[in-house]
Design an enzyme around this catalytic site. Structure first.
Site, mmCIF file in Angstrom:
data_model
loop_
_atom_site.group_PDB
_atom_site.id
_atom_site.type_symbol
_atom_site.label_atom_id
_atom_site.label_comp_id
_atom_site.label_asym_id
_atom_site.label_seq_id
_atom_site.Cartn_x
_atom_site.Cartn_y
_atom_site.Cartn_z
ATOM 1 N N PRO A 90 0.775 -1.293 0.089
ATOM 2 C CA PRO A 90 0.065 -0.046 -0.069
ATOM 3 C C PRO A 90 0.680 1.427 0.010
ATOM 4 O O PRO A 90 1.381 1.657 0.945
ATOM 5 C CB PRO A 90 -0.912 -0.153 1.196
ATOM 6 N N GLU A 91 1.018 1.730 -1.242
ATOM 7 C CA GLU A 91 1.525 3.404 -1.482
ATOM 8 C C GLU A 91 0.093 3.972 -1.874
ATOM 9 O O GLU A 91 -0.832 3.262 -1.880
ATOM 10 C CB GLU A 91 2.635 3.415 -1.985
ATOM 11 N N LYS B 273 -1.874 8.221 2.197
ATOM 12 C CA LYS B 273 -2.030 6.707 2.637
ATOM 13 C C LYS B 273 -3.129 6.308 3.550
ATOM 14 O O LYS B 273 -3.279 5.221 3.728
ATOM 15 C CB LYS B 273 -0.736 5.808 2.739
ATOM 16 N N ARG C 110 15.836 0.353 5.001
ATOM 17 C CA ARG C 110 15.596 -0.445 3.703
ATOM 18 C C ARG C 110 16.506 -0.192 2.557
ATOM 19 O O ARG C 110 17.717 -0.014 2.681
ATOM 20 C CB ARG C 110 14.227 -0.166 3.209
#
Length: 278
Positions: free
Chosen positions: A2-3, A58, A266
């Site tokens: 989910p972006e 979002k 990340r």
DNA sequence: GGAAATGTTTACCG
DNA sequence: CCGGTAAACATTTC
């Protein structure tokens, strides 16, 4: 995944299937699914009529015929499923809702493997829930001010990638679309934002809008009428990504190998030839 | 077994 | 106070 494009796909799916329905039951099934700041338990929405499904960046919320809204954030792995009773229930279901509209019934599930997503019952101020007050407008908002956002980005000393990810300047972009936007705009992720020209930052914002709009297009076609998976999986990822997750693959523009570097917890993916740090 | 994974919040540091 | 970085949250998959 989910972006903004995935959340928008979920929003459209929920709007398509649930507007006009009324909550008949609402039940949390996991100790962390309801955000601690929630004003009420999920049961506070029982009896409420769904007037709309709204989104900023979002963040997603159900607009109801009462003061409170049901707010959701999908975190890393959250999904909404409009399920059918004759289908087996999937795993990791964190909340369960029953809805009805006349004779028609629907069942809504909130699923979340990694439990970074949440639900809450909140007050709206100027139509925006409390938990999203600090989130900047996303570029699809009618009131989005492109040049003001570019100016704010230009004022930052941080690496451009962390600036495009900053939800308080412009919302909606996550790690995947950040890498894709930077690749399209030919900008190295580690360049300080203040060292880029206004024009270059403008091209980055435009690239982000473009790539997210394309993803929404693809994501919007994935509904299955029998077992409605409103999770925003689009197929876009496997076919259209130029940089994200493409370490070692040839850059679609110049053929050079895409490189992966650490970015906080990340990764950033970029083309060492197209995206040079000058 | 180790590493990595789409996000946000909070703590901490200079 | 501000900007910025790092860790924490939990689970699964490669």
């Amino acid at each position: 995944m989910p972006e903004l494009p995935e959340v928008e796909t979920v929003r459209r799916g929920l709007a398509h299937f649930l507007i006009g329905y009324r909550f008949k039951s609402a039940e949390g099934l996991h100790p962390r699914v309801v955000k601690p700041a929630s004003l009420q338990p999920l049961s506070a929405v029982v009896g409420a009529h769904i007037k709309g499904i709204n989104r900023r960046g979002k963040f997603l919320w159900f607009e109801l015929d009462r003061e409170l809204a049901l707010v959701a954030h999908l975190g890393m792995s959250g999904q909404f499923l409009v399920a059918r009773k004759d289908r087996p229930a999937p795993g990791h279901v964190r909340a369960h809702f029953e809805l009805s509209k006349g004779f028609k019934k629907q069942e809504l599930l909130f699923r979340d493997q990694r439990t970074f997503g949440w639900l809450s019952v909140e007050q709206l101020t100027d139509g925006i829930p409390q938990s999203a007050r600090h989130i900047a407008l996303d570029p699809f908002d009618a009131a989005f001010d492109r040049s003001a956002v570019i100016a704010r980005m230009k004022a930052r000393k941080a690496a451009i990638k962390s600036v495009i990810l900053n939800q308080e300047i412009m919302s909606g972009v996550g790690n995947i679309y950040a890498d894709e936007s930077l690749w399209r705009a030919k900008i190295h992720p580690e360049i300080p934002a203040c060292e880029l020209s206004v024009k270059k930052i403008g091209s980055l914002v435009d690239a982000a809008v473009q790539v997210m709009a394309e993803a929404v297009e693809v994501g919007g076609t994935s509904f299955d009428a029998m077992y409605i998976n409103v999770n925003g999986e689009s197929g876009f990822f496997e076919t259209s990504l130029a940089a994200y997750g493409q370490e070692g693959e040839p850059c679609p523009r110049c053929g050079r190998g895409i490189r992966r570097i650490a970015f906080g917890n990340r990764s950033s993916h970029y083309c060492p030839k197209c995206q040079v740090r000058t």
